[in-house]
Motif scaffolding. Structure first.
Motif, mmCIF file in Angstrom:
data_model
loop_
_atom_site.group_PDB
_atom_site.id
_atom_site.type_symbol
_atom_site.label_atom_id
_atom_site.label_comp_id
_atom_site.label_asym_id
_atom_site.label_seq_id
_atom_site.Cartn_x
_atom_site.Cartn_y
_atom_site.Cartn_z
ATOM 1 N N ALA A 212 0.835 -1.215 0.000
ATOM 2 C CA ALA A 212 0.000 0.000 0.000
ATOM 3 C C ALA A 212 0.863 1.256 0.000
ATOM 4 O O ALA A 212 0.559 2.241 -0.701
ATOM 5 N N ALA A 213 1.961 1.230 0.767
ATOM 6 C CA ALA A 213 2.858 2.391 0.828
ATOM 7 C C ALA A 213 3.521 2.639 -0.519
ATOM 8 O O ALA A 213 3.726 3.797 -0.930
ATOM 9 N N GLY A 214 3.855 1.571 -1.230
ATOM 10 C CA GLY A 214 4.498 1.724 -2.532
ATOM 11 C C GLY A 214 3.573 2.321 -3.575
ATOM 12 O O GLY A 214 4.023 3.024 -4.494
ATOM 13 N N ILE A 215 2.270 2.054 -3.450
ATOM 14 C CA ILE A 215 1.310 2.580 -4.420
ATOM 15 C C ILE A 215 0.987 4.051 -4.145
ATOM 16 O O ILE A 215 0.955 4.885 -5.059
ATOM 17 N N VAL A 217 2.723 6.308 -2.184
ATOM 18 C CA VAL A 217 3.955 7.103 -2.089
ATOM 19 C C VAL A 217 3.748 8.355 -1.225
ATOM 20 O O VAL A 217 2.719 9.025 -1.335
ATOM 21 N N PRO A 218 4.714 8.675 -0.392
ATOM 22 C CA PRO A 218 4.578 9.845 0.495
ATOM 23 C C PRO A 218 4.524 11.154 -0.300
ATOM 24 O O PRO A 218 5.279 11.345 -1.247
ATOM 25 N N GLY A 219 3.616 12.029 0.102
ATOM 26 C CA GLY A 219 3.493 13.338 -0.544
ATOM 27 C C GLY A 219 2.595 13.331 -1.762
ATOM 28 O O GLY A 219 2.231 14.396 -2.286
ATOM 29 N N GLY A 220 2.246 12.136 -2.247
ATOM 30 C CA GLY A 220 1.370 12.039 -3.405
ATOM 31 C C GLY A 220 2.106 12.280 -4.721
ATOM 32 O O GLY A 220 3.338 12.406 -4.759
ATOM 33 N N SER A 221 1.336 12.380 -5.807
ATOM 34 C CA SER A 221 1.909 12.553 -7.144
ATOM 35 C C SER A 221 1.372 13.808 -7.802
ATOM 36 O O SER A 221 0.305 14.332 -7.436
ATOM 37 N N ASN A 222 2.106 14.265 -8.791
ATOM 38 C CA ASN A 222 1.670 15.422 -9.574
ATOM 39 C C ASN A 222 0.420 15.048 -10.368
ATOM 40 O O ASN A 222 0.397 14.035 -11.067
ATOM 41 N N GLN A 223 -0.631 15.836 -10.259
ATOM 42 C CA GLN A 223 -1.911 15.525 -10.894
ATOM 43 C C GLN A 223 -1.813 15.486 -12.408
ATOM 44 O O GLN A 223 -2.543 14.744 -13.073
ATOM 45 N N GLU A 224 -0.894 16.250 -12.990
ATOM 46 C CA GLU A 224 -0.784 16.318 -14.447
ATOM 47 C C GLU A 224 0.114 15.217 -15.005
ATOM 48 O O GLU A 224 -0.244 14.562 -15.988
ATOM 49 N N THR A 225 1.269 15.042 -14.391
ATOM 50 C CA THR A 225 2.241 14.082 -14.928
ATOM 51 C C THR A 225 2.154 12.709 -14.264
ATOM 52 O O THR A 225 2.594 11.703 -14.832
#
Length: 348
Positions: A212-215, A217-225
């Motif tokens: 679950a942590a690997g999916i 990821v801390p801080g989240g992802s950029n919504q565009e990229t």
């Protein structure tokens, strides 16, 4: 630190060495007095009980000294008619057994000798060890492994024909071993299954958490990229590597534990295969736990420690605590199996 340990421990070591030397000197003095005051024909009444007790307790140095001064002491026998080497086999006195094997010139006689019930050395080795010897190894699995190792040691020594030889009760050594150790085998199987099931649950929990942590990821992802926000941060790289290591090690550990649960619990399995799998499984579980805590620390630093470097201190403490608990609580199990796996090395 090392100097402090040396200063603290060395007085006890020195005292034990001094006591040992004093005891050996006293033994030689007593032997000298016996030889001076008595006729050789009466020596046996002085050395018989001491050498038998030394054999029972595996005090090989005492046996060596007594046999050196009284060569006939090696012929001493118990009330049951067992000589020194037979008594050493019964009591799992590996050091005395090895000593007598090296000292005595009549090894071929020992290979085929029998007691009054027709038992050869392997028949005697097949008996269940005295309780005081079994208690030296905590856990039924360690105890049965030690018993199997001793049986194999004696099997290598005796005449090959004696391995299948029957005693006066028409029993082979293997028959006696299976009968005498039936209850211990049942206890060892129960202990192994219950222990491994607990470890399997732990490994499964780690897999769930790290997957679950690997999916996410801390801080989240950029919504565009879709690229993680902290991709270029060193702490994020530490997190990613630690997560992968923890997940992989947990998977490996769980598969090993499952193979133990589904494996046939035979005598041969407890000799090498099952203890080896348990050691490997515990090692990979420790690696997985350590990597998980490193990933946990990296995540906390990414989220809360970007501007507060001091937070590294509590993070390190929090990450270290579970690892330390794992070592203190679970590594004794591994150390027991490692010490038992060494078996009776050096014998024969």
């Amino acid at each position: 630190m090392l100097i402090w340990i040396y200063v603290s421990v060395s007085p006890f070591i020195i005292e034990r060495v001094r006591n040992h030397k004093d005891a050996m000197k006293l033994l030689v003095d007593v032997i000298t007095l016996i030889r001076e005051k008595n006729h050789p024909s009466s020596y046996h009444q002085y050395y018989t009980n001491p050498i038998l007790e030394a054999t029972r307790q595996d005090a090989h140095e005492l046996v060596e000294v007594i046999v050196f001064w009284f060569p006939n002491a090696i012929l001493s026998a118990t009330e049951g008619g067992h000589n020194i080497i037979q008594y050493a086999v019964i009591n799992r006195s590996g050091k005395v057994y090895n000593l007598l094997y090296q000292m005595n010139e009549h090894r071929n006689i020992y290979r085929t000798m029998k007691d009054s019930s027709g038992n050869n050395l392997l028949h005697l080795a097949a008996r269940l060890a005295p309780s005081n010897k079994l208690k030296l190894f905590p856990g039924a699995a360690s105890q049965i492994q030690r018993e199997l190792q001793w049986f194999e040691v004696v099997k290598r020594f005796i005449c090959p024909l004696s391995i299948t030889q029957k005693n006066s009760l028409n029993e082979t050594p293997q028959t006696i071993f299976t009968r005498e150790h039936k209850e211990l085998m049942i206890e060892a199987e129960k202990w192994m299954k219950s222990t491994v099931k607990s470890y399997t649950i732990t490994a499964a929990l780690i897999i769930t958490i790290m997957f679950a942590a690997g999916i996410t990821v801390p801080g989240g992802s950029n919504q565009e990229t879709g690229i993680p926000i902290f991709t270029n941060n060193i702490a994020f790289t530490v997190f990613a590597i630690s997560d992968a290591i923890s997940l992989s090690a947990a998977f490996t550990s769980m598969l090993i534990f499952l193979s133990i649960i589904t494996a046939p619990f035979s005598e041969k399995g407890f000799l090498q295969e099952l203890p080896l799998k348990l050691r490997i499984g515990l090692s990979t579980l420790f690696i997985s736990t350590t990597a998980m805590m490193v990933a946990f620390g990296a995540t906390l630093y990414l989220v809360f420690g970007q501007r507060n470097k001091w937070i590294l201190i509590p993070i390190a403490v929090l990450a270290y605590e579970p690892i330390d608990s794992f070592v203190n609580l679970q590594f004794p199990v591994m150390l027991d199996f490692i010490s038992t796996a060494r078996g009776y090395q050096g014998i024969l």
